[in-house]
Design an enzyme around this catalytic site. Structure first.
Site, mmCIF file in Angstrom:
data_model
loop_
_atom_site.group_PDB
_atom_site.id
_atom_site.type_symbol
_atom_site.label_atom_id
_atom_site.label_comp_id
_atom_site.label_asym_id
_atom_site.label_seq_id
_atom_site.Cartn_x
_atom_site.Cartn_y
_atom_site.Cartn_z
ATOM 1 C CD GLU A 66 -1.952 -2.319 1.266
ATOM 2 O OE1 GLU A 66 -0.835 -2.677 1.702
ATOM 3 O OE2 GLU A 66 -2.867 -3.122 1.028
ATOM 4 C CG HIS A 92 -9.573 -7.436 7.937
ATOM 5 N ND1 HIS A 92 -8.490 -7.886 8.636
ATOM 6 C CD2 HIS A 92 -9.254 -7.590 6.628
ATOM 7 C CE1 HIS A 92 -7.567 -8.316 7.788
ATOM 8 N NE2 HIS A 92 -7.998 -8.145 6.570
#
Lengths: 323, 325
Positions: free
Chosen positions: B60, B129
């Protein structure tokens, strides 16, 4: 072995001139810092001039790009940014290359393809890779030179970027300027290897270690690296260099011995190159003195320009935040 | 008008913008050959090819930075995070480079990039998450932050985000992708920075955005039956914030509940609450009430998980508290 006869004499003079300009500019900046005209961190490049000058002198800044880190004065001058605007930036003036909002670590010139100046260790490496993506996307004939120090080579951003550049075959030359110390830490204390160029192999690239105190060696190696990068394989260069000053103006550099510093001062890239050029009758001692005077005057004029330039108006506080 | 899912609305927005402007590219994990982890980019790889729809490794920080560099140099990347939870890996690039590049270069650079992907609490995913990240990004000057609550808004806002010359954080609620709504065939753009009054009312204002908007609408319906007339303001855009619409509504109803999936401490909700208390104090008949996620990481257990989030029940209770009933 480098044969000086293979080089155009104008190029040789230009290399020397640019190195002197960086040296004199930074000496002037250090003086202004001492007088509290310049604040913040001031990371000087003195001693490392051969790296920026040797590499960037290969570029055509109308189509090539440079991304540097926080020790960016040398790269900016080598890339042809106006010394007045750079000194004004150090003074925080509106006439600065970043309107006084960037300072020492954030020199920028969009038109001249100088994409920073980045104060976060390693953060410019993905950005430079993205410039490479744009060059390839538009099928342009250009290359990006991306500079970072030996401290940044351990960052994830380095690893992520080189991997991306290779899988996408981007025209980027990554140049690690190993000046031996990440702030006060000897790179040998924090690095698993002492030749960073071999890290290129991890990304199926070519890598090379060069003497960063020798402007011609850097020039030649970068020329070759650019050719490889443009042909589709990014390249990792490690330039072994040395900074004569501390990490920044606030660092007395006590973590290294006087002997070591002295040893590298004997290898001063400007003095040794000057002697080489005199020895081979490219310039005379008087030519050098004249060049040096010219650079001193440019630095002095830049300081005068910065001094006399206005501060940003207070309403600049909220400009340039959004388009 | 056709009824399509939020997923399809987002895909249409990207498709139309990629067709319109060759500088628009899409990059991220699984966006190309896999057709998108959440199938938002389905079909785009086949249509535009690997040059414009680019699979990245799981990096990322790296690919966010690559997008920023490409944007600075002239492209208009859409960077998809498989979820905004992973965008925290890229936080340095987003905050230190995307947001600040224009300012610290004295206005020389535009950074026309969109960071988009699923955000907010999901189901059975536990704390790493399943979290709402909007407050992290909304804090940063130089970013725009958008969070649509309907497929219609999602398409119009995403098209605006792609055309915007500033970095835009575009938050799609993970559980909303399959939600359906009316989306016209003809092209339309929704300006970033404009809130929308989703329902007019006179007794109380409920301010929300993104997924909780549905719970707010359900609550409003239930409250209506009890004789409480609710006005619903959908922020749509968190930064810039449409203060005028917020304040006009509160000045009309004199009462306010703010519903936000992010944590309560220094949050989007707490900021809007402060704004109202500061700029509409004299109009308030009761303190502003917040309904946010509980101040804990998201638990896995479903009962605890549901209890941690805003709900219709919590919203109704808050409204009644503010109404003193």
């Amino acid at each position: 072995m480098i044969n000086i006869k293979n080089y155009d004499s104008n190029l040789l003079k230009e290399l020397l001139y640019k190195m002197i300009l960086i040296r004199r500019f930074e000496e002037k900046a250090a003086q202004a810092y001492g007088l509290k005209k310049i604040g913040g961190f001031l990371h000087l490049y003195i001693g490392e001039e051969a790296v920026a000058v040797g590499s960037i002198s290969n570029l055509d800044m109308t189509k090539d790009y440079v991304a540097a880190a926080y020790r960016d004065h040398g790269h900016a001058l080598a890339a042809g940014l106006d010394p007045n605007s750079l000194m004004a930036e150090l003074y925080g003036k509106i006439t600065g290359c970043s309107k006084g909002k960037g300072g020492s670590m954030h020199f920028f010139d969009y038109e001249k393809h100088f994409f920073g100046g980045n104060g976060i260790v390693g953060a410019q490496i993905p950005v430079a890779t993205g410039i490479g993506l744009k060059i390839k996307y538009n099928e342009e004939d250009g290359v990006v030179l991306c500079y970072f120090g030996d401290g940044a080579i351990h960052q994830g951003s380095f690893h992520e970027s080189l991997n991306l550049a290779k899988i996408w075959n981007l025209p980027v030359v990554y140049i690690c300027e190993n000046n031996h110390y990440g702030m006060g830490t000897d790179f040998r204390r924090v690095s698993a290897i002492d030749d960073f160029s071999i890290m290129a192999e991890s990304y199926a690239m070519k890598g090379k270690q060069v003497n960063g105190m020798d402007v011609l060696e850097v020039y030649d190696a970068t020329k070759e690296a650019i050719e490889v990068a443009k042909s589709g394989t990014p390249y990792l260069l490690e330039a072994k260099t040395y900074r004569f000053k501390g990490h920044s103006m606030s660092d007395p550099g006590k973590y290294r011995t006087k002997e070591e510093l002295e040893l590298y001062k004997q290898k001063d890239p400007i003095v040794s190159f000057k002697e080489l050029l005199i020895e081979h009758n490219v310039i005379t001692e008087d030519d050098y003195i004249e060049m040096d005077k010219r650079c001193k005057k440019i630095a002095k004029d830049a300081a005068k320009f910065a001094e006399e330039s206005p501060e940003p108006d207070l309403n600049e506080l909220y400009t340039d935040l959004y388009v | 008008m056709s009824i399509i899912t939020m997923r399809e609305a987002l895909r249409q927005a990207m498709d139309e913008e990629m067709a319109r402007d060759k500088n628009v590219i899409l990059m991220g994990e699984e966006v190309a050959q896999y057709n998108g982890a959440y199938k938002v980019s389905q079909g785009l790889y086949d249509k535009y090819g690997e040059k414009r729809v680019i699979d990245t490794p799981i990096t990322e920080n790296g690919f966010a930075g690559v997008g920023i560099g490409a944007a600075m140099a002239g492209l208009r990347p859409i960077v998809e995070f498989m979820t905004f939870n992973f965008a925290l890996q890229a936080f340095d690039q987003i905050v230190n480079n995307a947001a600040k590049m224009r300012y610290m270069s004295g206005g020389q650079f535009k950074v026309p990039i969109v960071f988009r992907g699923p955000n907010g609490p999901a189901e059975f995913l536990s704390s790493q998450h399943s979290q709402a990240t909007q407050t992290f990004f909304a804090h940063v000057p130089g970013l725009k932050v958008v969070a649509p609550g309907t497929p219609y808004d999602a398409k119009g806002l995403l098209k605006a985000a792609i055309r915007d010359d500033n970095p835009v954080i575009f938050l799609e609620s993970e559980l909303m992708y399959s939600w359906e709504g009316e989306v016209p065939e003809e092209e339309y753009i929704i300006d970033i920075g404009k809130a929308d009054v989703k329902k007019e009312g006179s007794d109380i204002t409920i301010i929300s955005y993104s997924k909780p908007l549905r719970y707010v609408m359900e609550s409003a319906e239930i409250l209506e039956k009890e004789g409480i007339n609710v006005e619903v303001v959908d922020l749509r855009s968190i930064r810039p914030l449409d203060e005028e619409t917020i304040l006009n509504s509160v000045k009309k109803t004199n009462r306010c509940v703010i519903v936000d999936e992010s944590w309560p401490f220094v949050s989007v909700a707490s900021h809007v609450g402060w704004l109202i208390s500061y700029k509409a104090f004299d109009y308030l008949d009761a303190p502003v009430e917040l309904v946010t996620s509980e101040d804990v990481p998201m638990p896995y257990n479903h009962k605890l998980e549901l209890a941690a989030q805003p709900s219709v029940d919590k919203i109704i209770k808050a409204v009644k508290k503010v109404m003193y009933i």
